[in-house]
Design a protein around this motif. Structure first.
Motif, mmCIF file in Angstrom:
data_model
loop_
_atom_site.group_PDB
_atom_site.id
_atom_site.type_symbol
_atom_site.label_atom_id
_atom_site.label_comp_id
_atom_site.label_asym_id
_atom_site.label_seq_id
_atom_site.Cartn_x
_atom_site.Cartn_y
_atom_site.Cartn_z
ATOM 1 N N GLU A 1 42.886 28.490 45.879
ATOM 2 C CA GLU A 1 43.837 28.563 44.778
ATOM 3 C C GLU A 1 44.566 29.897 44.721
ATOM 4 N N VAL A 2 44.329 30.755 45.714
ATOM 5 C CA VAL A 2 44.925 32.093 45.753
ATOM 6 C C VAL A 2 45.903 32.163 46.912
ATOM 7 N N ILE A 3 47.196 32.203 46.597
ATOM 8 C CA ILE A 3 48.238 32.254 47.608
ATOM 9 C C ILE A 3 48.852 33.650 47.609
ATOM 10 N N PHE A 4 48.888 34.295 48.767
ATOM 11 C CA PHE A 4 49.559 35.589 48.881
ATOM 12 C C PHE A 4 51.062 35.361 49.066
ATOM 13 N N VAL A 5 51.847 36.048 48.233
ATOM 14 C CA VAL A 5 53.312 35.946 48.266
ATOM 15 C C VAL A 5 53.891 37.360 48.175
ATOM 16 N N ARG A 6 55.221 37.466 48.141
ATOM 17 C CA ARG A 6 55.845 38.792 48.060
ATOM 18 C C ARG A 6 55.663 39.442 46.699
ATOM 19 N N GLY A 7 55.498 38.646 45.665
ATOM 20 C CA GLY A 7 55.349 39.198 44.328
ATOM 21 C C GLY A 7 55.518 38.115 43.285
ATOM 22 N N ASP B 1 39.002 30.380 31.729
ATOM 23 C CA ASP B 1 39.091 30.447 30.275
ATOM 24 C C ASP B 1 40.491 30.071 29.787
ATOM 25 N N LEU B 2 41.520 30.612 30.445
ATOM 26 C CA LEU B 2 42.890 30.320 30.022
ATOM 27 C C LEU B 2 43.298 28.882 30.332
ATOM 28 N N ASP B 3 42.761 28.332 31.431
ATOM 29 C CA ASP B 3 43.036 26.953 31.848
ATOM 30 C C ASP B 3 44.498 26.732 32.228
ATOM 31 N N VAL B 4 45.209 27.804 32.619
ATOM 32 C CA VAL B 4 46.609 27.660 33.014
ATOM 33 C C VAL B 4 46.702 26.915 34.343
ATOM 34 N N ASP B 5 47.880 26.363 34.600
ATOM 35 C CA ASP B 5 48.090 25.617 35.843
ATOM 36 C C ASP B 5 48.562 26.522 36.973
ATOM 37 N N PHE B 6 49.461 27.473 36.642
ATOM 38 C CA PHE B 6 49.950 28.442 37.617
ATOM 39 C C PHE B 6 50.000 29.812 36.949
ATOM 40 N N TYR B 7 49.706 30.847 37.738
ATOM 41 C CA TYR B 7 49.708 32.210 37.200
ATOM 42 C C TYR B 7 50.187 33.125 38.312
ATOM 43 N N ALA B 8 51.147 34.000 37.999
ATOM 44 C CA ALA B 8 51.779 34.853 39.016
ATOM 45 C C ALA B 8 51.658 36.318 38.647
ATOM 46 N N PHE B 9 51.384 37.163 39.652
ATOM 47 C CA PHE B 9 51.364 38.603 39.399
ATOM 48 C C PHE B 9 51.619 39.372 40.684
ATOM 49 N N SER B 10 51.898 40.686 40.522
ATOM 50 C CA SER B 10 52.278 41.554 41.641
ATOM 51 C C SER B 10 51.288 42.692 41.814
ATOM 52 N N ALA B 11 51.039 43.062 43.073
ATOM 53 C CA ALA B 11 50.102 44.145 43.363
ATOM 54 C C ALA B 11 50.631 45.498 42.925
ATOM 55 N N HIS B 12 51.956 45.710 43.048
ATOM 56 C CA HIS B 12 52.498 47.057 42.869
ATOM 57 C C HIS B 12 52.432 47.543 41.422
ATOM 58 N N LYS B 13 52.175 46.643 40.489
ATOM 59 C CA LYS B 13 52.030 47.059 39.092
ATOM 60 C C LYS B 13 50.574 47.313 38.726
ATOM 61 N N MET B 14 49.658 47.113 39.665
ATOM 62 C CA MET B 14 48.224 47.262 39.404
ATOM 63 C C MET B 14 47.559 48.164 40.442
ATOM 64 N N CYS B 15 48.273 49.252 40.781
ATOM 65 C CA CYS B 15 47.770 50.285 41.705
ATOM 66 C C CYS B 15 47.797 49.871 43.163
ATOM 67 N N GLY B 16 48.390 48.724 43.470
ATOM 68 C CA GLY B 16 48.452 48.265 44.843
ATOM 69 C C GLY B 16 49.805 48.510 45.477
ATOM 70 N N PRO B 17 49.991 48.058 46.726
ATOM 71 C CA PRO B 17 51.247 48.281 47.448
ATOM 72 C C PRO B 17 52.371 47.399 46.927
ATOM 73 N N THR B 18 53.593 47.773 47.270
ATOM 74 C CA THR B 18 54.739 46.915 47.001
ATOM 75 C C THR B 18 54.781 45.792 48.037
ATOM 76 N N GLY B 19 55.515 44.724 47.691
ATOM 77 C CA GLY B 19 55.763 43.662 48.661
ATOM 78 C C GLY B 19 54.687 42.626 48.785
ATOM 79 N N VAL B 20 53.714 42.616 47.876
ATOM 80 C CA VAL B 20 52.673 41.592 47.917
ATOM 81 C C VAL B 20 52.292 41.218 46.493
ATOM 82 N N GLY B 21 52.012 39.954 46.298
ATOM 83 C CA GLY B 21 51.583 39.471 45.002
ATOM 84 C C GLY B 21 50.777 38.201 45.181
ATOM 85 N N VAL B 22 50.501 37.537 44.073
ATOM 86 C CA VAL B 22 49.614 36.378 44.106
ATOM 87 C C VAL B 22 50.209 35.243 43.280
ATOM 88 N N LEU B 23 50.163 34.059 43.836
ATOM 89 C CA LEU B 23 50.346 32.838 43.071
ATOM 90 C C LEU B 23 48.997 32.156 42.969
#
Length: 406
Positions: free
Chosen positions: A85-91, A212-234
């Protein structure tokens, strides 16, 4: 409050800007990186740079372990039920576009509704506008209260049996509003809709739990959480991702290719066409290690204390307008009478203080607020009360300077 040892792990914060110690208050745009994240990315390039999955040689095995190990860290960090359920994307933007194109265009039709809020970042509005144009679906917006929050009564009135998608940010990048995602998700599901959550401003600052949230899709970016630019998660529920088609085609995501047809790999790889974001994923994994060592509950408490201190101090400035609710995430958006936000940000920069100015990729919200642009100070785990004091002092000096000029 977190101690000074945390701040010392961010080398960029030790410099001076315009002959002043740097005060970085733009983490809502991108966060700074601790040394262990910088080292993790450098180590990949220096010691085991290789492509993943395809090779059987030693470097390829190390790289694959690092890449897939990062996926496991993400899964645990957000409490997904499976790494599938963890897809690596650009952001975040790519993640939302993937859902809008792959799920939205295949499952929406004329007469269906897509429900959003006017506080959304452009990346959670435009993909749905395009989906609506392509499918004949219509857009509906949950109204905002005067303080920039939404009510569950309005959510219930806006979401109907015709609603097929609800798209909403967890935390507003302008107002700091923390939306009641768990409750909105329940209402969406009661009406047969799926919910897509923009978590760009939430995952770095609070503990999020997909079960807990039971959401269907959730998106976030690494670069806003101390990680590199150009990668995120779906993140997506497995049963939904299984029925969705990839949006990028090529190497890595295929199972068998024939002259006239092809089949796809299983999850999560069918959504990761081409050489994946290997160094970025490894850096994200290192960022998760860093945040978990500190503890997300400590990060959240630190920011709660800091933003309340900031609100108290900023409200002492005559002529300041602060947007958003009292209870908010760790950012504050404001304007100063008779000073354009861009002039304000430029003046603060001359004092070594970095803030954001503009429409913050939220033009519909700016129009609703009755302004063209605002200034924004966004805090993170490396900021302290001294940074707030420097900001307030800088605003006072800016106000005095423009008062003298005009």
């Amino acid at each position: 409050m977190l101690n000074e040892d945390v701040r010392q792990q961010f080398p960029i914060l030790k410099q001076q800007v315009n002959e002043n110690d740097l005060v970085y208050l733009d983490s809502g745009a991108t966060s700074q990186k601790p040394q262990q994240v910088i080292d993790a990315v450098s180590r990949y390039y220096e010691e085991y740079n290789s492509n993943v999955h395809r090779g059987v040689h030693t470097l390829g095995s190390y790289a694959t372990d690092g890449y897939e190990g990062a996926r496991e860290k993400v899964k645990n960090f957000i409490n997904a039920s499976s790494t599938k359920e963890v897809i690596f994307v650009r952001g975040t933007t790519t993640a939302i576009n993937t859902v809008a194109y792959s799920y939205g265009r295949e499952n929406l039709q004329e007469g269906d509704e897509i429900v959003l809020t006017s506080m959304e970042h452009h990346s959670n509005i435009i993909p749905w506008q395009q989906t609506a144009k392509a499918t004949g679906a219509t857009l509906k917006y949950i109204p905002l209260q005067e303080d920039g929050t939404i009510t569950l009564d309005d959510v219930r009135k806006t979401i109907t049996s015709k609603t097929k998608v609800v798209a909403m940010m967890h935390v507003s990048n302008v107002l700091g509003t923390i939306n009641p995602i768990k409750e909105v998700t329940q209402i969406a599901h009661e009406n047969g809709a799926v919910i897509v959550v923009d978590g760009a401003q939430s995952v770095p600052h609070m503990k999020v739990d997909m079960q807990d949230l039971d959401v269907d899709f959730y998106a976030f970016s690494a670069h806003k959480m101390c990680g590199p630019t150009g990668v995120g998660v779906l993140y997506g529920k497995r049963e939904l991702l299984e029925i969705m088609e990839p949006v990028e085609f090529g190497g890595e995501m295929i199972d068998f290719v024939h002259l006239h047809d092809s089949t796809w790999k299983e999850l999560p790889w069918k959504f990761e066409g081409g050489t994946p974001i290997i160094a970025g994923a490894i850096g994200l994994g290192a960022a998760i290690d860093f945040l978990e060592e500190i503890g997300m509950e400590n990060v959240e408490q630190h920011e709660e204390e800091l933003i309340q201190y900031a609100l108290e101090r900023l409200q002492t400035i005559e002529g300041i307008t602060i947007f958003g609710p009292k209870e908010r995430a760790g950012l504050v958006t404001f304007n100063l009478d008779d000073v354009h936000p861009h002039d304000l940000a430029t003046a603060l920069d001359s004092m070594g203080i970095a803030v954001r100015a503009g429409h913050h990729c939220a033009q519909p919200l700016m129009r609703e607020l009755g302004v063209v642009a605002t200034a924004r100070a966004s805090f993170y785990l490396y900021n302290n009360k001294e940074d707030v004091d420097r900001l307030v002092d800088g605003l006072q000096k800016t106000k005095e300077y423009f008062g003298d000029v005009f």
